[in-house]
Design a protein around this motif. Structure first.
Motif, mmCIF file in Angstrom:
data_model
loop_
_atom_site.group_PDB
_atom_site.id
_atom_site.type_symbol
_atom_site.label_atom_id
_atom_site.label_comp_id
_atom_site.label_asym_id
_atom_site.label_seq_id
_atom_site.Cartn_x
_atom_site.Cartn_y
_atom_site.Cartn_z
ATOM 1 N N SER A 1 68.184 38.630 38.268
ATOM 2 C CA SER A 1 68.831 38.826 39.235
ATOM 3 C C SER A 1 70.235 39.236 39.257
ATOM 4 O O SER A 1 71.576 38.263 38.330
ATOM 5 N N PRO B 1 73.642 49.866 40.210
ATOM 6 C CA PRO B 1 72.627 48.610 39.561
ATOM 7 C C PRO B 1 72.587 47.990 40.552
ATOM 8 O O PRO B 1 71.449 47.090 40.715
ATOM 9 N N TRP B 2 73.626 46.846 41.179
ATOM 10 C CA TRP B 2 73.723 45.734 41.557
ATOM 11 C C TRP B 2 74.613 45.952 42.689
ATOM 12 O O TRP B 2 74.779 44.658 44.202
ATOM 13 N N VAL C 1 69.396 48.094 45.307
ATOM 14 C CA VAL C 1 68.992 46.964 44.831
ATOM 15 C C VAL C 1 67.782 47.444 46.284
ATOM 16 O O VAL C 1 66.350 47.149 46.250
ATOM 17 N N PHE D 1 65.359 49.686 44.662
ATOM 18 C CA PHE D 1 64.277 48.570 43.691
ATOM 19 C C PHE D 1 63.327 48.402 44.967
ATOM 20 O O PHE D 1 61.970 47.739 44.769
ATOM 21 N N SER E 1 63.927 50.077 39.160
ATOM 22 C CA SER E 1 65.886 50.003 39.716
ATOM 23 C C SER E 1 66.681 51.161 39.026
ATOM 24 O O SER E 1 66.035 52.096 38.792
ATOM 25 N N TRP F 1 68.410 51.188 36.562
ATOM 26 C CA TRP F 1 68.702 51.997 35.323
ATOM 27 C C TRP F 1 67.677 52.321 34.827
ATOM 28 O O TRP F 1 67.639 53.554 34.478
#
Length: 474
Positions: A34, A412-413, A418, A421, A427, A429
């Motif tokens: 993560s 993505p972060w 998140v 997700f 995700s 990605w």
């Protein structure tokens, strides 16, 4: 308390960002972990650099707390979304939407349909997260049952939700961007039509084309029937249950704030679980905490419905906190400002300034993982530059949203990615290539800015008789 630290150089300001990116690459891509620890590592490096530059630990603590404070409204929404997902699954609302969706919507135009539905709902609610956590969850269930890849479904949901979030007068980011830039809300929204509507049309066309490979004759109808039978065997399916989401939308349409509207949805879903589905109060309460759980005997049904609850949002809540620890230090110590200022040196004309703002907002998203900061920091940094070049404030407000609000889900972060997700199980990605609107908007915005289309100057500039061609010559 005044800052005791000195100015931090560009080279030092880039170090925390580079450390975070390298750590993120190894932890997420290589070790499949993560993003929390890489972001914390970046925060530690940023704090160390700030400390060695003269900032006291007391000041750094204050910066951290200030950063976390900014994300608290999002944390509250996260908790409410976790509750409403479990309440609406337990109450049969989500299952009813999935059931009728499987009956009505054809796989060939499902992606286009979910794009439009999510856009309309978010326009009314003003919150992409609320839409993703309700309509989006149902949409994932319908699409997966039709055999459509989850990444494509999530991409269409994200595109629709962020279109509405960007264009809704009830959206906090829309209000924030217009306020930071000093533009009227109505003018800001109208000006965004130039870049957002073309992107929406492109997304619609792309989803129609992709949907052609999922025509009825290519889908296993038996699997869809098995899901529908599984839903009927375990839930009371009734069109009356659709009145609950309609009631929430009506409240929002009446300009009731998002939190009271979501609370109403949670209560109604909780009551539907007890009185419509025959569940016990204890089970309904436990579902609100730990998420809804079912063992229907159908693997697809179970995977669609075993989710929600307050605890399911804690991963995202913790990431939001961690991201704002890093963002708070980077912003308050001036390190983020130093980076943005260097980017500003590239913008010599009004056109390039608008394009630079879009890029800067996106990069701020990448660095801080938070869309609010991607609006606030570039907005503060570039406001005077826009005024100096006699650019109308609505150019700045649009650029902030084109580069900040809309791209957050692609990082993505980030807290947005998140959340997607956590809620949809896909995700960034995976879904980013299919979030067509989210990457078309900034590209269109940059192109329009560079060619001068829809770049508006103030009356002062017109009176002076200065035009873009003259500016370029200079």
């Amino acid at each position: 308390m005044e800052k005791s630290g000195k100015n931090i150089s560009l080279g030092l300001a880039l170090i925390p960002f580079l450390v975070m990116i390298v750590a993120m690459t190894f932890v997420i891509i290589v070790f499949e972990g993560s993003p929390h620890i890489p972001i914390l590592l970046g925060a530690v490096v940023a704090a160390f650099i700030a400390w060695t530059s003269g900032y006291s630990w007391g000041e750094l603590e204050k910066f951290i707390y200030q950063g976390i404070t900014k994300v608290l409204p999002a944390v509250v929404i996260l908790i409410m979304v976790g509750l409403i997902i479990s309440a609406w699954i337990g109450g049969g609302i989500v299952t009813t939407m999935i059931y009728y969706g499987l009956e009505i919507i054809s796989p060939s135009y499902f992606l286009a349909a979910i794009l439009i539905i999510c856009a309309i709902v978010t326009l009314m609610m003003g919150s992409s997260w609320s839409t993703i956590g309700t309509v989006g969850v149902a949409g994932m269930g319908i699409g997966i049952s039709m055999g459509i890849p989850p990444a494509m479904i999530a991409g269409a949901i994200v595109s629709g939700a962020f279109f509405g979030d960007k264009m809704s007068p009830l959206s906090d980011t829309t209000i924030l961007a217009s306020g930071i830039a000093g533009a009227k809300l109505s003018e800001h929204i109208k000006h965004m039509l130039y870049t957002t509507v073309p992107a929406f049309i492109i997304a619609l066309i792309v989803y129609f084309i992709i949907g052609m490979k999922f025509a009825d004759n290519s889908i296993n109808r038996e699997s869809i029937d098995a899901v529908m039978n599984g839903l009927q065997d375990n839930f009371l399916i009734s069109p009356w249950l659709l009145l609950i989401p309609l009631a929430v939308l009506l409240l929002v349409f009446k300009k009731v704030p998002a939190l009271p509207a979501l609370t109403t949805g949670i209560i109604l879903g909780f009551l539907a679980d007890i009185f419509f589905q025959g569940g016990s109060i204890g089970e309904a309460v436990n579902a609100l905490q730990g998420g809804y759980s079912i063992d229907s005997g159908n693997e697809t049904v179970d995977s669609l419905l075993n989710q929600g609850g307050l605890e399911s949002m804690m991963y995202t809540v913790s990431l939001a906190m961690v991201a704002m620890i890093f963002g708070g230090i980077m912003e308050s110590t001036g390190m983020l400002t130093v980076i943005v200022e260097q980017v500003l040196k590239i913008a010599r004309t009004g056109r390039s300034l608008c394009a630079t703002t879009v890029v800067s907002s996106f990069l701020t998203n990448v660095i801080t993982a938070e869309q609010y900061i991607s609006i606030i920091i570039p907005g503060r940094m570039y406001a005077n530059a826009y005024e100096d070049k006699n650019l109308h404030p609505k150019n700045l407000s649009r650029a902030l949203e084109d580069g900040g609000t809309i791209t957050s889900a692609l990082v993505p972060w980030s807290t947005d990615a998140v959340f997607v997700f956590t809620t949809l199980g896909v995700s960034a990605w995976a879904y980013a290539p299919y979030a067509v609107l989210n990457y078309c908007v900034p590209v269109i915005s940059i192109i329009f800015s560079l060619v001068g289309f829809s770049v508006i100057y103030t009356n002062k500039r017109k009176k002076e008789g200065v035009n873009e061609q003259e500016e370029n010559v200079q």
